[in-house]
Write an enzyme that holds these catalytic residues in place. Structure first.
Site, PDB file in Angstrom:
ATOM      1  N   LYS A  13       1.085  -1.330  -0.134  1.00  0.00           N
ATOM      2  CA  LYS A  13      -0.067   0.011  -0.099  1.00  0.00           C
ATOM      3  C   LYS A  13       0.778   1.289  -0.045  1.00  0.00           C
ATOM      4  O   LYS A  13       0.734   2.236  -0.853  1.00  0.00           O
ATOM      5  CB  LYS A  13      -1.033   0.027   1.107  1.00  0.00           C
ATOM      6  CG  LYS A  13      -1.842  -1.232   1.322  1.00  0.00           C
ATOM      7  CD  LYS A  13      -2.759  -1.002   2.660  1.00  0.00           C
ATOM      8  CE  LYS A  13      -2.086  -0.882   3.873  1.00  0.00           C
ATOM      9  NZ  LYS A  13      -1.448  -1.976   4.161  1.00  0.00           N
ATOM     10  N   ARG A  88      -9.125   1.392   8.817  1.00  0.00           N
ATOM     11  CA  ARG A  88      -8.467  -0.046   9.055  1.00  0.00           C
ATOM     12  C   ARG A  88      -9.737  -0.707  10.174  1.00  0.00           C
ATOM     13  O   ARG A  88      -9.223  -1.777  10.459  1.00  0.00           O
ATOM     14  CB  ARG A  88      -7.187   0.124  10.215  1.00  0.00           C
ATOM     15  CG  ARG A  88      -6.110  -0.321   9.057  1.00  0.00           C
ATOM     16  CD  ARG A  88      -4.947  -0.203  10.128  1.00  0.00           C
ATOM     17  NE  ARG A  88      -3.634  -0.643   9.685  1.00  0.00           N
ATOM     18  CZ  ARG A  88      -2.549  -0.255   9.410  1.00  0.00           C
ATOM     19  NH1 ARG A  88      -2.364   1.104   9.031  1.00  0.00           N
ATOM     20  NH2 ARG A  88      -1.472  -0.898   9.067  1.00  0.00           N
ATOM     21  N   ARG A 126      12.035  -6.104   5.370  1.00  0.00           N
ATOM     22  CA  ARG A 126      12.064  -4.799   4.701  1.00  0.00           C
ATOM     23  C   ARG A 126      13.010  -3.869   5.694  1.00  0.00           C
ATOM     24  O   ARG A 126      13.065  -3.969   6.886  1.00  0.00           O
ATOM     25  CB  ARG A 126      10.536  -4.308   5.190  1.00  0.00           C
ATOM     26  CG  ARG A 126      10.093  -2.811   4.867  1.00  0.00           C
ATOM     27  CD  ARG A 126       8.761  -2.497   4.843  1.00  0.00           C
ATOM     28  NE  ARG A 126       7.946  -2.488   5.910  1.00  0.00           N
ATOM     29  CZ  ARG A 126       6.795  -2.292   6.030  1.00  0.00           C
ATOM     30  NH1 ARG A 126       6.208  -2.064   4.813  1.00  0.00           N
ATOM     31  NH2 ARG A 126       6.214  -2.128   6.936  1.00  0.00           N
ATOM     32  N   ARG A 159      12.065  -1.216  11.137  1.00  0.00           N
ATOM     33  CA  ARG A 159      10.905  -0.795  11.929  1.00  0.00           C
ATOM     34  C   ARG A 159      10.862  -1.867  13.202  1.00  0.00           C
ATOM     35  O   ARG A 159      10.795  -3.140  12.748  1.00  0.00           O
ATOM     36  CB  ARG A 159       9.756  -0.752  11.336  1.00  0.00           C
ATOM     37  CG  ARG A 159       9.549   0.879  10.399  1.00  0.00           C
ATOM     38  CD  ARG A 159       8.544   0.668   9.886  1.00  0.00           C
ATOM     39  NE  ARG A 159       7.192   0.220  10.164  1.00  0.00           N
ATOM     40  CZ  ARG A 159       6.080   0.331   9.518  1.00  0.00           C
ATOM     41  NH1 ARG A 159       6.003   0.611   8.291  1.00  0.00           N
ATOM     42  NH2 ARG A 159       4.890  -0.256  10.111  1.00  0.00           N
ATOM     43  N   ARG A 170       0.228  -7.931  14.027  1.00  0.00           N
ATOM     44  CA  ARG A 170      -0.249  -7.127  13.236  1.00  0.00           C
ATOM     45  C   ARG A 170      -1.186  -7.978  12.088  1.00  0.00           C
ATOM     46  O   ARG A 170      -2.272  -7.429  11.931  1.00  0.00           O
ATOM     47  CB  ARG A 170       0.785  -6.491  12.401  1.00  0.00           C
ATOM     48  CG  ARG A 170       1.504  -5.349  13.113  1.00  0.00           C
ATOM     49  CD  ARG A 170       2.778  -4.906  12.671  1.00  0.00           C
ATOM     50  NE  ARG A 170       2.640  -3.974  11.538  1.00  0.00           N
ATOM     51  CZ  ARG A 170       3.549  -3.786  10.619  1.00  0.00           C
ATOM     52  NH1 ARG A 170       4.820  -4.475  10.566  1.00  0.00           N
ATOM     53  NH2 ARG A 170       3.335  -3.084   9.454  1.00  0.00           N
TER      54      ARG A 170
HETATM   55  P1  AMP Z   1       1.451   1.232   9.093  1.00  0.00           P
HETATM   56  O1  AMP Z   1       2.801   1.952   8.819  1.00  0.00           O
HETATM   57  O2  AMP Z   1       0.183   1.704   8.233  1.00  0.00           O
HETATM   58  O3  AMP Z   1       1.693  -0.499   9.136  1.00  0.00           O
HETATM   59  O4  AMP Z   1       0.963   1.215  10.574  1.00  0.00           O
HETATM   60  C1  AMP Z   1       1.898   1.066  11.486  1.00  0.00           C
HETATM   61  C2  AMP Z   1       1.113   1.169  12.878  1.00  0.00           C
HETATM   62  O5  AMP Z   1       0.497   2.190  12.993  1.00  0.00           O
HETATM   63  C3  AMP Z   1      -0.054  -0.011  12.856  1.00  0.00           C
HETATM   64  O6  AMP Z   1       0.513  -1.359  13.241  1.00  0.00           O
HETATM   65  C4  AMP Z   1      -0.871   0.508  13.967  1.00  0.00           C
HETATM   66  O7  AMP Z   1       0.004   0.476  15.345  1.00  0.00           O
HETATM   67  C5  AMP Z   1      -0.829   2.116  13.610  1.00  0.00           C
HETATM   68  N1  AMP Z   1      -1.837   2.449  12.776  1.00  0.00           N
HETATM   69  C6  AMP Z   1      -1.662   3.118  11.599  1.00  0.00           C
HETATM   70  N2  AMP Z   1      -2.818   3.242  10.733  1.00  0.00           N
HETATM   71  C7  AMP Z   1      -3.700   3.061  11.793  1.00  0.00           C
HETATM   72  C8  AMP Z   1      -5.046   2.933  11.594  1.00  0.00           C
HETATM   73  N3  AMP Z   1      -5.748   3.478  10.713  1.00  0.00           N
HETATM   74  N4  AMP Z   1      -5.841   2.457  12.852  1.00  0.00           N
HETATM   75  C9  AMP Z   1      -5.090   2.076  13.964  1.00  0.00           C
HETATM   76  N5  AMP Z   1      -3.838   1.942  14.030  1.00  0.00           N
HETATM   77  C10 AMP Z   1      -3.247   2.546  12.921  1.00  0.00           C
END
Ligand code: AMP
Length: 215
Positions: A13, A88, A126, A159, A170
């Site tokens: 994404k 989400r 990654r 990360r 996750r």
């Molecule tokens: P991402 O980089 O999109 O994988 O997001 C990393 C982390 O940020 C996720 O594992 C969540 O802890 C938090 N996060 C990001 N976007 C959301 C969302 N829309 N709702 C809840 N937590 C989020």
């Protein structure tokens, strides 16, 4: 034009959202990037979100919806946006509908499908640039100089939530709380399934083609 990129962590994404931003001139709205920036800066939002992120759990809806509302209200998003990692959960999807006038019929939702083993391979290999957010992969997309970002020369890091124990959590969160959004949008928006298990350029061309047809 409002695009939503839906899919599990590691589905591509973020990579595609960046490209769509460049090509279409619509801002990439990544709640993950915004939350990570808040954690780095040590703001109240960052302090609130950090524990959830470190454990691989979703940050509470009330917090994330606030972040997204504020971002979408900025002038650069007035002609549309590319949502990457938001919504989400179902309450977030409803929050988004409220922000944009009560319905999602104008949304194009790309559902990225990638087999579970490939998601784990992508996430665990990654490496990420904390300065410009570019991502690389140890085997399939290594930087030109080992351990250093191609764009700005900053040292790449893993990360914390890309470590294997956190990846599992996750993916559990995705199954339990994000996967149901596919059903939610099937009848409410224009859903476009995307086979994300192909080279980035091929996926990008398909997205551009679908944007022309649907948006
Ligand atoms: P991402 O980089 O999109 O994988 O997001 C990393 C982390 O940020 C996720 O594992 C969540 O802890 C938090 N996060 C990001 N976007 C959301 C969302 N829309 N709702 C809840 N937590 C989020």
């Amino acid at each position: 034009m409002n695009l939503i990129l839906l899919g599990a962590p590691g589905a591509g994404k973020g990579t595609q959202a960046k490209r769509l931003e460049e090509r279409l001139g619509l801002p990439q709205v990544s709640t993950g990037d915004m939350l990570r920036a808040a954690v780095r800066e040590g703001t109240r939002l960052g302090l609130e979100a950090k524990g959830f992120m470190d454990r691989g759990e979703l940050v509470p809806d009330s917090v994330v919806i606030g972040v997204a509302v504020e971002r979408i209200a900025r002038p650069d998003a007035k002609n549309g946006f590319v949502l990457d990692g938001f919504p989400r959960t179902l309450p977030q999807a409803r929050g988004l509908e409220e922000m944009t006038g009560g319905d999602s019929r104008g949304f194009v939702v790309f559902d990225f499908e990638v087999p579970r083993g490939e998601l784990v391979r992508r996430l665990s290999g990654r490496r990420w640039c904390p300065a410009c957010q570019s991502t690389f992969h140890l085997e399939s997309d290594p930087p030109k100089r080992t351990g250093v970002c191609d764009v700005d020369g900053v040292a790449l890091v893993q990360r914390h939530d890309d470590e294997e124990s956190v990846i599992a959590e996750r993916l559990r969160e995705y199954d339990a709380r994000t996967f149901p959004l596919i059903e939610h949008y099937r009848t409410r928006a224009q859903m476009v399934p995307i086979d994300g298990n192909r080279p980035k350029d091929v996926v990008f061309q398909e997205l551009l083609g679908a944007v022309e047809v649907h948006a």
